[in-house]
Design a protein around this motif. Structure first.
Motif, PDB file in Angstrom:
ATOM      1  N   ASP A 130      -1.749  -2.433   2.886  1.00 15.58           N
ATOM      2  CA  ASP A 130      -1.236  -2.035   3.660  1.00 15.58           C
ATOM      3  C   ASP A 130      -0.445  -1.438   4.140  1.00 15.58           C
ATOM      4  O   ASP A 130       0.462  -2.045   3.760  1.00 15.58           O
ATOM      5  N   ARG A 131      -0.224  -0.201   4.281  1.00 16.64           N
ATOM      6  CA  ARG A 131       0.863   0.928   4.179  1.00 16.64           C
ATOM      7  C   ARG A 131       2.392   0.395   4.775  1.00 16.64           C
ATOM      8  O   ARG A 131       3.892   0.322   3.680  1.00 16.64           O
ATOM      9  N   ALA A 132       2.158  -0.193   5.637  1.00 16.64           N
ATOM     10  CA  ALA A 132       3.510  -0.223   6.645  1.00 16.64           C
ATOM     11  C   ALA A 132       3.709  -1.597   6.311  1.00 16.64           C
ATOM     12  O   ALA A 132       4.993  -1.725   5.707  1.00 16.64           O
ATOM     13  N   ALA A 133       2.853  -2.723   5.247  1.00 14.11           N
ATOM     14  CA  ALA A 133       3.310  -3.889   4.832  1.00 14.11           C
ATOM     15  C   ALA A 133       3.896  -2.837   3.671  1.00 14.11           C
ATOM     16  O   ALA A 133       5.276  -3.925   3.098  1.00 14.11           O
ATOM     17  N   LEU A 134       3.180  -2.819   2.623  1.00 16.20           N
ATOM     18  CA  LEU A 134       3.710  -1.900   1.319  1.00 16.20           C
ATOM     19  C   LEU A 134       5.524  -1.723   1.294  1.00 16.20           C
ATOM     20  O   LEU A 134       6.346  -1.456   1.133  1.00 16.20           O
ATOM     21  N   ASP A 135       5.491  -0.174   2.345  1.00 15.91           N
ATOM     22  CA  ASP A 135       6.500  -0.118   2.850  1.00 15.91           C
ATOM     23  C   ASP A 135       7.664  -0.973   3.107  1.00 15.91           C
ATOM     24  O   ASP A 135       8.800  -1.030   2.659  1.00 15.91           O
ATOM     25  N   ARG A 136       7.626  -2.374   3.881  1.00 16.21           N
ATOM     26  CA  ARG A 136       9.080  -2.961   4.460  1.00 16.21           C
ATOM     27  C   ARG A 136       8.638  -3.635   3.169  1.00 16.21           C
ATOM     28  O   ARG A 136      10.094  -4.547   2.697  1.00 16.21           O
ATOM     29  N   LEU A 137       7.600  -4.314   1.900  1.00 10.34           N
ATOM     30  CA  LEU A 137       7.740  -5.337   0.684  1.00 10.34           C
ATOM     31  C   LEU A 137       9.258  -4.145  -0.166  1.00 10.34           C
ATOM     32  O   LEU A 137      10.179  -4.928  -0.457  1.00 10.34           O
ATOM     33  N   LEU A 138       8.424  -2.295  -0.475  1.00 12.35           N
ATOM     34  CA  LEU A 138       9.265  -2.035  -1.256  1.00 12.35           C
ATOM     35  C   LEU A 138      11.266  -2.184  -0.350  1.00 12.35           C
ATOM     36  O   LEU A 138      12.101  -1.660  -1.355  1.00 12.35           O
ATOM     37  N   GLY A 139      10.603  -1.551   0.711  1.00 12.66           N
ATOM     38  CA  GLY A 139      12.079  -1.582   0.944  1.00 12.66           C
ATOM     39  C   GLY A 139      12.790  -2.789   0.943  1.00 12.66           C
ATOM     40  O   GLY A 139      14.445  -2.880   1.323  1.00 12.66           O
ATOM     41  N   GLY A 140      12.239  -4.210   0.943  1.00 15.34           N
ATOM     42  CA  GLY A 140      12.969  -5.065   1.342  1.00 15.34           C
ATOM     43  C   GLY A 140      13.912  -5.572  -0.475  1.00 15.34           C
ATOM     44  O   GLY A 140      15.052  -5.989  -1.269  1.00 15.34           O
ATOM     45  N   LEU A 141      12.838  -4.851  -1.538  1.00 15.79           N
ATOM     46  CA  LEU A 141      13.652  -5.199  -2.716  1.00 15.79           C
ATOM     47  C   LEU A 141      14.798  -4.327  -3.641  1.00 15.79           C
ATOM     48  O   LEU A 141      15.170  -3.382  -3.077  1.00 15.79           O
ATOM     49  N   SER A 142      15.386  -5.004  -4.175  1.00 16.71           N
ATOM     50  CA  SER A 142      16.639  -4.489  -5.235  1.00 16.71           C
ATOM     51  C   SER A 142      16.328  -3.364  -5.181  1.00 16.71           C
ATOM     52  O   SER A 142      17.066  -2.531  -5.717  1.00 16.71           O
ATOM     53  N   ALA A 143      15.098  -3.742  -6.265  1.00 14.94           N
ATOM     54  CA  ALA A 143      14.427  -2.905  -7.522  1.00 14.94           C
ATOM     55  C   ALA A 143      13.410  -3.147  -7.551  1.00 14.94           C
ATOM     56  O   ALA A 143      13.099  -4.498  -7.923  1.00 14.94           O
ATOM     57  N   TRP A 144      12.971  -1.649  -7.422  1.00 17.32           N
ATOM     58  CA  TRP A 144      10.801  -2.019  -8.291  1.00 17.32           C
ATOM     59  C   TRP A 144      10.960  -1.626  -9.129  1.00 17.32           C
ATOM     60  O   TRP A 144      11.112  -0.491  -9.785  1.00 17.32           O
ATOM     61  N   TRP A 145      10.645  -3.201 -10.900  1.00 14.52           N
ATOM     62  CA  TRP A 145      10.343  -1.745 -12.069  1.00 14.52           C
ATOM     63  C   TRP A 145       8.588  -1.698 -11.509  1.00 14.52           C
ATOM     64  O   TRP A 145       7.938  -2.751 -12.371  1.00 14.52           O
ATOM     65  N   ALA A 146       7.596  -0.320 -11.798  1.00 12.67           N
ATOM     66  CA  ALA A 146       6.423   0.068 -11.656  1.00 12.67           C
ATOM     67  C   ALA A 146       6.279   0.313 -12.484  1.00 12.67           C
ATOM     68  O   ALA A 146       6.266   0.307 -13.612  1.00 12.67           O
ATOM     69  N   ARG A 147       4.975  -1.097 -12.569  1.00 15.64           N
ATOM     70  CA  ARG A 147       3.676  -0.989 -13.820  1.00 15.64           C
ATOM     71  C   ARG A 147       3.156   0.769 -13.855  1.00 15.64           C
ATOM     72  O   ARG A 147       3.713   0.999 -15.253  1.00 15.64           O
ATOM     73  N   TYR A 148       2.983   1.438 -13.196  1.00 14.69           N
ATOM     74  CA  TYR A 148       2.150   2.837 -13.961  1.00 14.69           C
ATOM     75  C   TYR A 148       3.741   3.755 -12.926  1.00 14.69           C
ATOM     76  O   TYR A 148       3.341   3.325 -11.949  1.00 14.69           O
TER      77      TYR A 148
END
Length: 643
Positions: free
Chosen positions: A480-498
């Motif tokens: 769900d791209r809208a939900a994912l965008d909302r999650l990433l926007g709420g993070l102070s930092a995202w340490w992406a795995r790949y």
């Protein structure tokens, strides 16, 4: 049961019988035109064989069949851009953006309309990519000024001073910064499309000038990138080659760990006094090229970025830059020999014979560190006073999977002593305690997929004063791209795995860092002891001790696994490995995580189902990079939880 034709094709591919493998791949595609595995494997075969026109035709066919597939569109875009066909490539390059809707990137903090090339008086330019890409694309602000558009470029703090000194209106994106009022906004990476940029009419590089801070002369050496996207095996020389280059006359390391120049303005002051720069595909290549310094750019056989074009030795982006490419995988000595032969007279000035300096590759054993001095018993060191801080970790470790059990253990070891940890779980969802933690950590190195991206998780992230993400993604077509965008926007930092995670969903965001799969740090570099094949099965989902399980996997010379982290474990010890792709439910959507992991480590995907040789040097380099990132993460966690 008859064997899967794609398994047979993959086996033939690995054995070097490309013609037979290709015939089977094409038969599979003819029968199932939307078969991702067949298409991806055939693309890999064509690209390794230098058959670019056929690879392009295959991508075009895929895009025609699945026009909404962002991955296929982006692959076609970079294929066209690498061929210099910018007019065709830029519109497709918009697929890089993690848009939830048809109108492009949707950023809730911006109430401005997105600029489409119309006349405006002021424009806010949103940052994209790593430091190097921002330096490369910053040249497009000059054509905006020529149109009478006052553009303000948001950028990471390490670039702000450099851009301001070059005459740009640049604003560092820091906590509390207030963006200026503008009439419209645009992502930086969309400027070439909006400006109608062609290869034949590229604007000149951003004019960067700096006062030298060291005596003139010397050759700068960059063996690995230090920008946010550096964890790419194709953008790093193996350490022995870096050490060899550092033995050259007047060699100067440009690694920030050696210079202390983490700010790009400080790095420019060091580069300003050099005669030449030798570098992999890193930010310094763009920095030195923009300063007009002679640059020797070292590129890998597989995975070179589109911006350096196909087969060229020059770059229309930077006139002072010359490209040296591998002609085949892992052929760095020949590349370095040619580069040194070209530069011997001009740069190294050999004293006799007119020969370029010789490179000898030797790996010296490091001297053991001195033993610490004992503290006298009569004067014990007083422990520092720390205030306890609450940390909630939302992960999947209530399931028995190998990686889901291992991740929280590694994460616990990264937390400072004052962290008071509460573990929460996705499935079934744990009701969190009252109040909010000092820090929320989403994930423990595993994958996020649709079933975990719940309203409860989003509400918890928005409730926490600080939240960081430690996860990758899989089954991306169903996210769900809208939900994912909302999650990433709420993070102070995202340490992406790949890196694929960061590229697909991190564009236009300044809170994204490519970590790498940090579970690799749990597996020592080892050697197999049993000359046999192990097929990893359901036993890794049980409760067997993790140390015994790691020891067992590392004992075998050949390992097959349908589970990702046992496969990652095997890469540290086995001569050969194979994986079986996973699919979500009955929808036939591939996880994509195996491909992402292999591209992260080796710079190229591998066909599923067949054994392939493990490049131990690449695995060792990947472990070192991940460990360096873990050190940064440990420091970041300590800072966030400091008293």
């Amino acid at each position: 049961m008859s064997a899967d034709p794609l398994d047979l094709a993959a086996a033939l591919h690995v054995l070097g019988r490309e013609a037979d493998a290709e015939a089977l791949y094409r038969q599979a595609l003819a029968a199932r035109p939307d078969d991702r595995r067949a298409r991806n494997n055939l693309l890999a075969l064509l690209r390794m064989g230098g058959r670019r026109d056929e690879a392009e035709a295959l991508l075009r066919d895929g895009v025609a069949r699945r026009p909404d597939d962002r991955d296929l569109r982006l692959r076609l875009a970079t294929t066209l851009l690498a061929a210099g066909r910018y007019a065709e490539g830029w519109p497709l390059y918009e697929a890089r953006r993690g848009a939830a809707g048809p109108d492009g990137v949707s950023l809730p903090m911006l109430s401005l309309p997105e600029w489409r090339g119309e006349a405006v008086g002021s424009l806010l330019v949103w940052p994209e990519g790593g430091y190097g890409e921002m330096i490369q694309f910053a040249r497009f602000l000059a054509p905006l000024a020529a149109r009478g558009i006052a553009a303000t470029l948001l950028c990471p703090p390490r670039l702000a001073g450099l851009f301001q000194a070059a005459g740009l209106s640049a604003l560092a994106m820091e906590d509390g910064v207030q963006a200026p009022d503008c009439q419209a906004w645009t992502p930086l990476g969309s400027l070439p499309l909006r400006l109608g940029v062609t290869l034949e009419a590229l604007p000149p590089p951003l004019a960067i000038r700096a006062e030298p801070v060291r005596p003139p002369g010397g050759v700068g050496v960059v063996g690995k990138g230090f920008e946010a996207w550096r964890d790419d095996p194709g953008r790093a020389l193996p350490d022995p080659f870096v050490q060899a280059l550092m033995t050259l006359p007047a060699a100067v390391s440009l690694d920030p760990a050696d210079t202390g120049a983490f700010d790009l303005g400080d790095a420019a002051a060091i580069v300003a006094g050099l005669d030449h720069v030798i570098t992999v595909d890193a930010a310094v290549a763009h920095l030195a090229g923009s300063m007009g310094k002679p640059v020797s750019l070292l590129l890998p056989f597989v995975g070179a970025n589109w911006r350096w074009l196909n087969e060229r030795t020059d770059s229309p982006w930077y006139p002072s830059l010359r490209i040296y490419r591998q002609s085949a995988a892992a052929r760095w000595p020949a590349v370095l020999d040619q580069m040194l032969a070209d530069l011997g007279e001009a740069v190294f000035r050999p004293a006799a014979g007119g020969q370029a300096p010789a490179i000898e590759i030797a790996v010296a054993k490091p001297s053991p560190p001195p033993l610490p001095k004992a503290t006298p018993a009569s004067a014990p060191a007083a422990p520092p006073s720390v205030k306890e801080r609450s940390v909630w970790i939302v992960s999947y470790n209530n399931h028995g999977n190998f990686g889901d059990r291992l991740g929280p253990q590694l994460l616990n070891g990264l937390l400072p002593p004052n962290a008071r940890v509460t573990h929460l779980h996705h499935k079934p969802w744990d009701a969190p305690p009252e109040g909010a933690p000092d820090l929320l950590i989403v994930g423990a190195g595993g994958s996020l997929f649709t079933q975990l991206l719940t309203p409860e998780l989003l509400a918890l992230v928005e409730r926490a004063p600080q939240a960081i993400g430690l996860f990758g993604t899989q089954y991306r077509e169903n996210l769900d791209r809208a939900a994912l965008d909302r999650l990433l926007g709420g993070l102070s930092a995202w340490w992406a795995r790949y890196e694929e995670d960061a590229l697909l969903y991190g564009q236009g965001r300044t809170n994204v860092r490519h970590m790498g799969d940090f579970l690799v740090d749990a597996f020592p570099m080892s050697r197999w002891t049993i000359d046999a094949e192990l097929e990893v099965g359901a036993e890794v989902a049980g409760n067997a001790p993790l140390d015994r399980m790691i020891e067992r996997i590392q004992a075998y010379r050949r390992v097959r696994s349908g589970r990702m982290h046992p496969l990652l474990c095997a890469l540290t010890s086995a001569d050969q490995a194979a994986y079986a792709e996973q699919y979500e439910d009955a929808g036939g959507v591939a996880s994509g995580k195996f491909r992402s992991m292999l591209v992260d480590i080796f710079g190229a995907e591998q066909p599923a189902g067949a054994l392939w040789d493990v490049d131990r040097a690449a695995v060792g380099a990947y472990k070192a990079k991940v460990r360096a990132n873990l050190a940064e993460l440990r420091a970041d966690l300590a800072r966030r939880l400091a008293s």
